[in-house]
Every structure is written in structure tokens, then in C-alpha cells.
Design a protein around this motif. Structure first.
Motif, PDB file in Angstrom:
ATOM      1  N   VAL A  81       0.833  -1.204   0.000  1.00  0.00           N
ATOM      2  CA  VAL A  81       0.000   0.000   0.000  1.00  0.00           C
ATOM      3  C   VAL A  81       0.867   1.253   0.000  1.00  0.00           C
ATOM      4  CG1 VAL A  81      -1.662   1.332   1.349  1.00  0.00           C
ATOM      5  CG2 VAL A  81      -2.000  -1.115   1.040  1.00  0.00           C
ATOM      6  N   VAL A  86      -3.075   5.123  -3.082  1.00  0.00           N
ATOM      7  CA  VAL A  86      -4.418   4.613  -2.812  1.00  0.00           C
ATOM      8  C   VAL A  86      -5.418   5.749  -2.984  1.00  0.00           C
ATOM      9  CG1 VAL A  86      -5.917   3.479  -1.141  1.00  0.00           C
ATOM     10  CG2 VAL A  86      -3.486   2.892  -1.222  1.00  0.00           C
ATOM     11  N   ALA A 130      -7.101  -2.790  -2.702  1.00  0.00           N
ATOM     12  CA  ALA A 130      -6.582  -1.542  -3.259  1.00  0.00           C
ATOM     13  C   ALA A 130      -6.446  -1.645  -4.776  1.00  0.00           C
ATOM     14  CB  ALA A 130      -5.237  -1.194  -2.624  1.00  0.00           C
ATOM     15  N   TRP A 163      -6.513   7.281   4.912  1.00  0.00           N
ATOM     16  CA  TRP A 163      -6.958   7.300   3.525  1.00  0.00           C
ATOM     17  C   TRP A 163      -8.130   8.248   3.318  1.00  0.00           C
ATOM     18  CZ3 TRP A 163      -6.898   1.315   2.395  1.00  0.00           C
ATOM     19  CH2 TRP A 163      -5.559   0.889   2.384  1.00  0.00           C
TER      20      TRP A 163
END
Length: 258
Positions: A81, A86, A130, A163
């Protein structure tokens, strides 16, 4: 298919240190598990060159109960990630048929996310991805469980992940008010089409919604492992082990893949 020494080095430090007079090294155990996961065979069906099947099974059983691969998956997933941007994640579930060998364990032995649906005895894997190669989180539920409540529980594990502003792409099974409000509370943006009977439908990003196929492709990669395509394991802790292993193995084998 096997995991090479170079690929194994990526996770070697994350596995328990072998102590005493151990005849079977961890890399041999990992490749034995890969054989079982890929072919869906019983532990007794392991070729002799991997070593005594029961010794391998006992080590795997210890790792499963200690959550060893949960930790390995978490470390690799975090690294993946970090290495990608993302902007959106996808949420979905898939049904896994439970083999007769996977039923019948006493409840006292541990959790068993197995339920009866139209397709018989099944388990659901709920996943946030993702992209088509990077799972963020997953959970198990009985096959008859609704997608939305389980999906909300999985999304809550993403609280504080940093996020904020990312989009969560979902199909209509998750278009309920509770799910969309939870995503907004997490600082993310739901991308989901309204059901046809909505009195006040909303607009959504149709181009971004096309990326929902990424989680479907990830499920397809997982189901390439026969031990995932059909559930042979009675206890969740062991089935989770194989899901974690399949995600890890797919990640390792893709390293230096031409």
C-alpha cells in the motif's frame, strides 16, 4: 510452481525461528503448503520430497493458531500500500463452497464461519482491495450472511488508516444508508449506484465504478488455489491461514516475474 530462495528471503525474518534438531527448513514447509494450496490435496498426499507430512502439518497448525501468516500478510500488505497511491479501494464478497470434509467439527474447537444458503454449506470471504493484486483486509462469515453488515464491520477496521478522501467502490448490495454514512464518517467517498426503487437516487462516478472489477479479479486469482476455491478446513483459523498464504504466495511469486 514453487517459491525460490530469493523470494523466500522477503518473508524469512517474519517466520518463527527454528530451534533444536529441525530436519525440515521453513522454506521447505512453505513450498509444501504451496503444493497443498495449489492442488487442494490432503496433507497425506504431499510428495515425499517435502518431508514427513505430519511434521509439516503440525508446524502449519501451530503457525495458524499463533496467527503467524496474519502478521506476514499485514507487513507485506502495508509495504504494498505504501508503494502504490491509494485513491480508491473496492469492497465485495465471494461465496466459497464447503467440502463435506470441512464440516462437522465441534463448536468448542473454534469459530466456523459456515452456513447454509441456496448453494448448500458455504462460507463468504469479504474483502477490501486496493487493486487486483493488493488486498487491504478480509473477513469470513457464514454463507447466508448479508453483504452490507459484514462489509461495514470490515470498513470499521480501516478507521484511522490515513486514507481520507479515497473512494470506496461497491455494488448495489452496499448502497444502504448505513453503509454510505459509515464511509462518509471515515472521511471517504462512497461510489455505489442506487437501486432502481430509490425515491431520491444520487449521481455517482460511473468511470471510477468500472474499477470495481479489480476486487473481482483478485478473487479470481485467489480461487486459482484449489484450497481456496473449495473450503476443506473445518476451523476458520486454518482457512484464514490458507487465504493469507495464497495472498502472500501470489505476492512472492510475482517478484521478478518476467
Amino acid at each position: 510452481m514453487e517459491i525460490t530462495k530469493a523470494q523466500f528471503k522477503i518473508i524469512e525474518h517474519l517466520l518463527p525461528i527454528q530451534r533444536g534438531n529441525v530436519k525440515i527448513p521453513n522454506i521447505q514447509v512453505i513450498n509444501a503448503v504451496l503444493y497443498v494450496a495449489e492442488h487442494g490435496c490432503k496433507w497425506r498426499g504431499l510428495p515425499e520430497h517435502f518431508g514427513y507430512w505430519h511434521a509439516i502439518y503440525m508446524r502449519v497448525n501451530r503457525w495458524a493458531k499463533k496467527g503467524v501468516l496474519d502478521h506476514v500478510f499485514s507487513v507485506l500488505q502495508s509495504a504494498d500500500v505504501i508503494n502504490i497511491q491509494v485513491d480508491q479501494v473496492s469492497l465485495d464478497s465471494t461465496i466459497i463452497k464447503v467440502h463435506p470434509d470441512g464440516t462437522g467439527a465441534p463448536k468448542k474447537n473454534g469459530q466456523q464461519a459456515i452456513g447454509k444458503s441456496r448453494g448448500g454449506w458455504t462460507t463468504k470471504i469479504h474483502m477490501v482491495a486496493a487493486d487486483d493484486k493488493t488486498a487491504v483486509a478480509f473477513s469470513l462469515s457464514p454463507g447466508q450472511s448479508g453483504d452490507a453488515p459484514e462489509g461495514r464491520d470490515l470498513l470499521r477496521t480501516m478507521e484511522g488508516c490515513g486514507w481520507e478522501g479515497a473512494s470506496v467502490i461497491m455494488d448495489k448490495a452496499y448502497e444502504g444508508d448505513d453503509t454510505r454514512q459509515l464511509i462518509l464518517d471515515l472521511g471517504m467517498m462512497p461510489v455505489v449506484p442506487p437501486k432502481i426503487n430509490r425515491v431520491t437516487p444520487w449521481e455517482y462516478d460511473k468511470e471510477m465504478y468500472k474499477k470495481r472489477n479489480e476486487v473481482e479479479r483478485l478473487f479470481r486469482r485467489l480461487k486459482g488455489f484449489r484450497r481456496i476455491f473449495s473450503r476443506f478446513d473445518k476451523l476458520d483459523v486454518v482457512f484464514r491461514f490458507f487465504i493469507n498464504f495464497s495472498l502472500i504466495a501470489d505476492r512472492l511469486i510475482s517478484v521478478n516475474r518476467p
